[in-house]
Write a protein that holds these residues in place. Structure first.
Motif, PDB file in Angstrom:
ATOM      1  N   GLY A  10       0.793  -1.221   0.000  1.00  0.00           N
ATOM      2  CA  GLY A  10       0.000   0.000   0.000  1.00  0.00           C
ATOM      3  C   GLY A  10       0.822   1.266   0.000  1.00  0.00           C
ATOM      4  O   GLY A  10       0.366   2.300   0.493  1.00  0.00           O
ATOM      5  N   GLY A  11       2.044   1.210  -0.553  1.00  0.00           N
ATOM      6  CA  GLY A  11       2.882   2.404  -0.667  1.00  0.00           C
ATOM      7  C   GLY A  11       2.704   3.062  -2.031  1.00  0.00           C
ATOM      8  O   GLY A  11       1.688   2.863  -2.714  1.00  0.00           O
ATOM      9  N   ALA A  12       3.703   3.834  -2.430  1.00  0.00           N
ATOM     10  CA  ALA A  12       3.608   4.612  -3.670  1.00  0.00           C
ATOM     11  C   ALA A  12       3.398   3.725  -4.893  1.00  0.00           C
ATOM     12  O   ALA A  12       2.508   3.974  -5.713  1.00  0.00           O
ATOM     13  CB  ALA A  12       4.870   5.457  -3.848  1.00  0.00           C
ATOM     14  N   ALA A  13       4.196   2.680  -5.052  1.00  0.00           N
ATOM     15  CA  ALA A  13       4.099   1.821  -6.230  1.00  0.00           C
ATOM     16  C   ALA A  13       2.796   1.043  -6.248  1.00  0.00           C
ATOM     17  O   ALA A  13       2.115   0.956  -7.271  1.00  0.00           O
ATOM     18  CB  ALA A  13       5.295   0.877  -6.304  1.00  0.00           C
ATOM     19  N   GLY A  14       2.436   0.451  -5.114  1.00  0.00           N
ATOM     20  CA  GLY A  14       1.227  -0.356  -5.057  1.00  0.00           C
ATOM     21  C   GLY A  14      -0.030   0.449  -5.289  1.00  0.00           C
ATOM     22  O   GLY A  14      -0.908   0.047  -6.067  1.00  0.00           O
ATOM     23  N   MET A  15      -0.137   1.604  -4.616  1.00  0.00           N
ATOM     24  CA  MET A  15      -1.339   2.418  -4.789  1.00  0.00           C
ATOM     25  C   MET A  15      -1.416   3.022  -6.187  1.00  0.00           C
ATOM     26  O   MET A  15      -2.500   3.146  -6.763  1.00  0.00           O
ATOM     27  CB  MET A  15      -1.414   3.497  -3.711  1.00  0.00           C
ATOM     28  CG  MET A  15      -1.845   2.950  -2.360  1.00  0.00           C
ATOM     29  SD  MET A  15      -2.353   4.235  -1.173  1.00  0.00           S
ATOM     30  CE  MET A  15      -0.756   4.947  -0.748  1.00  0.00           C
ATOM     31  N   SER A  16      -0.273   3.409  -6.758  1.00  0.00           N
ATOM     32  CA  SER A  16      -0.282   3.935  -8.125  1.00  0.00           C
ATOM     33  C   SER A  16      -0.746   2.870  -9.106  1.00  0.00           C
ATOM     34  O   SER A  16      -1.530   3.139 -10.022  1.00  0.00           O
ATOM     35  CB  SER A  16       1.111   4.438  -8.515  1.00  0.00           C
ATOM     36  OG  SER A  16       1.462   5.576  -7.766  1.00  0.00           O
ATOM     37  N   CYS A  17      -0.271   1.656  -8.911  1.00  0.00           N
ATOM     38  CA  CYS A  17      -0.697   0.545  -9.762  1.00  0.00           C
ATOM     39  C   CYS A  17      -2.206   0.339  -9.632  1.00  0.00           C
ATOM     40  O   CYS A  17      -2.918   0.198 -10.631  1.00  0.00           O
ATOM     41  CB  CYS A  17       0.061  -0.723  -9.361  1.00  0.00           C
ATOM     42  SG  CYS A  17      -0.274  -2.160 -10.414  1.00  0.00           S
ATOM     43  N   ALA A  18      -2.705   0.348  -8.399  1.00  0.00           N
ATOM     44  CA  ALA A  18      -4.129   0.131  -8.156  1.00  0.00           C
ATOM     45  C   ALA A  18      -4.981   1.238  -8.770  1.00  0.00           C
ATOM     46  O   ALA A  18      -6.054   0.976  -9.319  1.00  0.00           O
ATOM     47  CB  ALA A  18      -4.395   0.032  -6.654  1.00  0.00           C
ATOM     48  N   ALA A 180       2.595   2.498 -12.076  1.00  0.00           N
ATOM     49  CA  ALA A 180       1.725   2.827 -13.211  1.00  0.00           C
ATOM     50  C   ALA A 180       2.124   2.038 -14.452  1.00  0.00           C
ATOM     51  O   ALA A 180       1.265   1.601 -15.226  1.00  0.00           O
ATOM     52  CB  ALA A 180       1.782   4.327 -13.490  1.00  0.00           C
ATOM     53  N   ALA A 181       3.429   1.848 -14.656  1.00  0.00           N
ATOM     54  CA  ALA A 181       3.911   1.085 -15.808  1.00  0.00           C
ATOM     55  C   ALA A 181       3.421  -0.356 -15.755  1.00  0.00           C
ATOM     56  O   ALA A 181       2.970  -0.928 -16.760  1.00  0.00           O
ATOM     57  CB  ALA A 181       5.439   1.131 -15.875  1.00  0.00           C
ATOM     58  N   VAL A 182       3.501  -0.962 -14.573  1.00  0.00           N
ATOM     59  CA  VAL A 182       3.010  -2.328 -14.416  1.00  0.00           C
ATOM     60  C   VAL A 182       1.514  -2.387 -14.697  1.00  0.00           C
ATOM     61  O   VAL A 182       1.023  -3.306 -15.367  1.00  0.00           O
ATOM     62  CB  VAL A 182       3.323  -2.857 -13.002  1.00  0.00           C
ATOM     63  CG1 VAL A 182       2.616  -4.190 -12.756  1.00  0.00           C
ATOM     64  CG2 VAL A 182       4.824  -3.026 -12.814  1.00  0.00           C
ATOM     65  N   ALA A 183       0.783  -1.392 -14.197  1.00  0.00           N
ATOM     66  CA  ALA A 183      -0.662  -1.354 -14.417  1.00  0.00           C
ATOM     67  C   ALA A 183      -0.998  -1.337 -15.906  1.00  0.00           C
ATOM     68  O   ALA A 183      -1.899  -2.066 -16.365  1.00  0.00           O
ATOM     69  CB  ALA A 183      -1.265  -0.135 -13.727  1.00  0.00           C
ATOM     70  N   THR A 184      -0.297  -0.522 -16.675  1.00  0.00           N
ATOM     71  CA  THR A 184      -0.594  -0.452 -18.110  1.00  0.00           C
ATOM     72  C   THR A 184      -0.189  -1.739 -18.830  1.00  0.00           C
ATOM     73  O   THR A 184      -0.822  -2.122 -19.825  1.00  0.00           O
ATOM     74  CB  THR A 184       0.077   0.762 -18.776  1.00  0.00           C
ATOM     75  OG1 THR A 184       1.494   0.711 -18.579  1.00  0.00           O
ATOM     76  CG2 THR A 184      -0.462   2.067 -18.203  1.00  0.00           C
ATOM     77  N   ASP A 185       0.838  -2.416 -18.335  1.00  0.00           N
ATOM     78  CA  ASP A 185       1.200  -3.716 -18.919  1.00  0.00           C
ATOM     79  C   ASP A 185       0.089  -4.731 -18.682  1.00  0.00           C
ATOM     80  O   ASP A 185      -0.239  -5.536 -19.573  1.00  0.00           O
ATOM     81  CB  ASP A 185       2.507  -4.227 -18.311  1.00  0.00           C
ATOM     82  CG  ASP A 185       3.732  -3.513 -18.844  1.00  0.00           C
ATOM     83  OD1 ASP A 185       3.612  -2.802 -19.873  1.00  0.00           O
ATOM     84  OD2 ASP A 185       4.813  -3.655 -18.241  1.00  0.00           O
ATOM     85  N   ILE A 186      -0.484  -4.710 -17.489  1.00  0.00           N
ATOM     86  CA  ILE A 186      -1.569  -5.640 -17.170  1.00  0.00           C
ATOM     87  C   ILE A 186      -2.813  -5.320 -17.994  1.00  0.00           C
ATOM     88  O   ILE A 186      -3.457  -6.214 -18.552  1.00  0.00           O
ATOM     89  CB  ILE A 186      -1.864  -5.608 -15.659  1.00  0.00           C
ATOM     90  CG1 ILE A 186      -0.689  -6.247 -14.899  1.00  0.00           C
ATOM     91  CG2 ILE A 186      -3.178  -6.320 -15.333  1.00  0.00           C
ATOM     92  CD1 ILE A 186      -0.724  -6.041 -13.412  1.00  0.00           C
TER      93      ILE A 186
END
Length: 203
Positions: A10-18, A180-186
């Motif tokens: 629930g930090g910067a990377a996780g919340m940005s991905c979510a 965010a990059a991981v999110a767009t890959d998914i």
């Protein structure tokens, strides 16, 4: 409980991905996807952070305030992303069907895709993926930081890593961009491989 995607951290990377994934859940290709995030925040570096050099954040913003505001933003904008609070991932494995099994301190979950977005501390304690843990390539050796072996955030098929644990430097804007990059890959994968991003625009 089974998810199409479970984000851990629930930090910067996780919340940005979510947030980015959440913004895509109204798309036709993603409207039936079940997404969750394990909102573990206790060890986040944001607990003691102070931001003066982040575009868009008021100088003097405290990291602990971002940790409080992030879950509310996610809930208000994208309530389809289920927030799992008070849990910590302890072990991850894959079953005979190729689906990931995640054991937290409270529950067991199944997920077709997993994003691990926790910090890069040397006290990494998630069982089942020890073979991918290596010394961090962009941190001082004296800090004993770690990362997961990955290629463009992908550890093995359908298992992603984001933020400092992906080998990036511990910088808020970098962690957000990684998530965010991981999110767009998914989203791209769910969209049949068609490159996908989600932008909100003024009408």
């Amino acid at each position: 409980m089974e998810y199409d995607l479970l984000i851990v951290g629930g930090g910067a990377a996780g919340m940005s991905c979510a947030l980015v994934v959440g913004s895509g859940l109204e798309k036709e290709f993603a409207k039936d996807k079940k997404v969750g995030i394990v909102m573990h925040q206790k060890t986040s570096d944001l607990q003691t952070a102070l931001f003066n050099n982040v575009l868009g954040l008021q100088p003097g913003t405290k990291g602990m305030d971002v940790l409080k505001a992030g879950p509310k933003q996610l809930e208000d904008l994208y309530p389809k992303v289920e927030q799992l609070k008070g849990e910590k991932l302890q072990h991850i494995s894959k079953n005979e069907s190729g689906v990931y099994k995640l054991n937290t301190n409270k529950n067991n979950y199944l997920a077709k895709k997993v994003v691990i977005a926790i910090g890069y501390s040397d006290n990494f304690r998630i069982g089942g993926i020890d073979e991918y843990v290596i010394p961090h390539k962009k941190a001082k050796a004296s800090k004993n930081r770690v990362q997961l072996i990955n290629e463009d955030h992908l550890v093995v098929p359908n298992l992603y890593v984001a933020g400092s644990l992906a080998g990036w430097r511990s910088q808020f804007s970098i962690a957000c961009g990684s998530g965010a990059a991981v999110a767009t890959d998914i989203l791209t994968d769910w969209n049949g491989g068609e490159h996908t991003k989600v932008h909100d625009k003024l009408s």
